[in-house]
Design an enzyme around this catalytic site. Structure first.
Site, PDB file in Angstrom:
ATOM      1  N   ARG A 140     -52.121 -13.119   2.666  1.00 57.78           N
ATOM      2  CA  ARG A 140     -52.251 -12.193   3.790  1.00 57.78           C
ATOM      3  C   ARG A 140     -51.238 -12.561   4.861  1.00 57.78           C
ATOM      4  O   ARG A 140     -50.954 -13.740   5.091  1.00 57.78           O
ATOM      5  CB  ARG A 140     -53.656 -12.254   4.399  1.00 57.78           C
ATOM      6  CG  ARG A 140     -54.709 -11.511   3.610  1.00 57.78           C
ATOM      7  CD  ARG A 140     -54.524  -9.995   3.698  1.00 57.78           C
ATOM      8  NE  ARG A 140     -55.553  -9.266   2.981  1.00 57.78           N
ATOM      9  CZ  ARG A 140     -55.437  -8.841   1.716  1.00 57.78           C
ATOM     10  NH1 ARG A 140     -54.336  -9.064   1.025  1.00 57.78           N
ATOM     11  NH2 ARG A 140     -56.418  -8.168   1.153  1.00 57.78           N
ATOM     12  N   HIS A 163     -46.314  -5.213   0.429  1.00 59.05           N
ATOM     13  CA  HIS A 163     -47.710  -5.529   0.086  1.00 59.05           C
ATOM     14  C   HIS A 163     -48.103  -4.855  -1.240  1.00 59.05           C
ATOM     15  O   HIS A 163     -49.092  -4.127  -1.305  1.00 59.05           O
ATOM     16  CB  HIS A 163     -48.668  -5.087   1.215  1.00 59.05           C
ATOM     17  CG  HIS A 163     -50.027  -5.688   1.100  1.00 59.05           C
ATOM     18  ND1 HIS A 163     -50.794  -6.043   2.180  1.00 59.05           N
ATOM     19  CD2 HIS A 163     -50.784  -6.001   0.011  1.00 59.05           C
ATOM     20  CE1 HIS A 163     -51.943  -6.536   1.769  1.00 59.05           C
ATOM     21  NE2 HIS A 163     -51.966  -6.518   0.451  1.00 59.05           N
TER      22      HIS A 163
END
Ligand code: NDP
Ligand code: OXD
Length: 313
Positions: free
Chosen positions: A228, A276
């Site tokens: 993350r 991502h």
């Protein structure tokens, strides 16, 4: 018949709705938020970055499903009802992550940024990379993604280390755990892979002080973060790249997503940026998994891959 609500931001909601409806047939009624008439009727919510407060407004929910492996997006909602939360564990998601990690470990070991430049300049020089077995890839987060990636890296000939919260044994991997094990883990690691969930304990963990502790032999360290963005301090990554503390970085996740156009990471000569998508949630692969869980639960079975709300993952 169960009634399922989809609340999705950031992924393509229509593709999920279509897949849920196709596979549900007449077994389930599926609605896409904000089409939430009859809030009392919903049994299950399947969400990605749901609007905060939405789940608290559904009084008869039995369980919540994250449409990804991570649940930080869900747990940030302070009004989240006290219900079971299941996250995705699926071979499709896992194998995508393994591909990303193995690919980027090779890119750093084989110094592909240098060969890309040489190719543009028509330069024929072999930099004679050290043997893969001498390169130690250290994985922070040895859960589903970490352990599968370790297998892929071992199959590619790398030496693999792992770091987790609790002590565990993983075949072929030198394991470390907890605060006490972090220093020794970093001191042996050349290529650092982050596959940690974002929690209070992991926020900002990828910082300059940590990069300084990585091994510099037989190659200068590289960072691969597919965990993350909240785990990395981007100003520290840039500093470490610019002063040689890090030789390179592969970043799939960012402090702010989408990565702002003004970020120097986009064009940094030592950085690979991806949007991502190291392991994208694909409704074609994942909806069957969620519906099977719902149907099993309706038959009195147990939900799998439940989140520990205290630990935050
Ligand atoms: P798991 O829950 O299976 O594994 C998490 C691992 O992290 C566990 O080994 C756990 O330790 C370890 N961990 C958690 N907190 C700490 C800590 N404080 N110190 C040391 N280790 C810690 O998750 P997954 O492997 O399925 O997924 C990991 C993460 O990958 C997700 O949370 C998500 O953020 C990210 N992800 C990113 C994707 C992308 O496309 N970029 C796609 C999918 C996931 P222990 O084993 O002791 O519990
Ligand atoms: C996930 C992700 O958590 O895609 O699955 O980030």
């Amino acid at each position: 018949m169960s009634k399922i609500l989809l609340a999705i931001q950031g992924f393509e909601p229509e593709a999920w709705l279509e897949r849920f409806r196709t596979l549900s047939g007449t077994k389930h009624e599926v609605k896409l938020s904000p089409d939430v008439d009859g809030k009392n009727d919903f049994d299950y919510a399947c969400v990605w970055k749901q609007p905060h407060g939405l789940l608290a407004s559904l009084p008869n929910l039995k369980a919540i499903f994250s449409l990804g492996a991570g649940v930080d997006h869900l747990l940030q909602d302070k009004t989240l009802p006290d219900l079971p939360i299941a996250r995705i564990v699926d071979p499709d998601l896992t194998i995508r992550m393994v591909g990303y990690v193995v690919l980027h470990a090779h890119l750093h070991h084989r110094q592909m940024k240098i060969y890309e430049r040489q190719s543009l300049e028509r330069v024929w020089v072999d930099h004679n990379e050290p043997p893969p077995r001498s390169i130690r890839v250290g994985i922070m987060g040895m859960g589903v993604m970490g352990q599968a990636s370790a297998k892929g890296l071992l199959a590619s000939g790398f030496s693999v280390l792992g770091w987790s919260r609790a002590a565990k044994k993983v075949e072929g991997v030198e394991m470390f755990d907890g605060e006490a094990g972090l220093k020794a883990f970093l001191a042996k690691t050349n290529i650092l892979v982050c596959l940690l969930p974002l929690t209070a304990a992991t926020k900002g963990i990828l910082n300059y002080v940590l990069f300084k502790q990585l091994a510099r032999d037989p190659i200068s360290p590289a960072l691969i973060n597919a965990g993350r963005g909240g785990e990395q301090v981007e100003s520290d990554i840039l500093r470490a790249l610019d002063d040689g503390t890090l030789a390179g970085a592969s970043l799939d996740v960012f402090e702010q997503e989408p990565l702002p156009a003004s970020s120097p990471l986009w064009t940094h000569p030592k950085v690979y940026v991806t949007p991502h998508n190291a392991a994208s949630s694909d409704p074609r692969a994942l909806v069957a998994n969620i519906l099977a869980q719902i149907e099993n639960y309706e038959r009195g079975g147990k939900l799998e891959n439940l989140v520990d709300r205290k630990l935050g993952y």
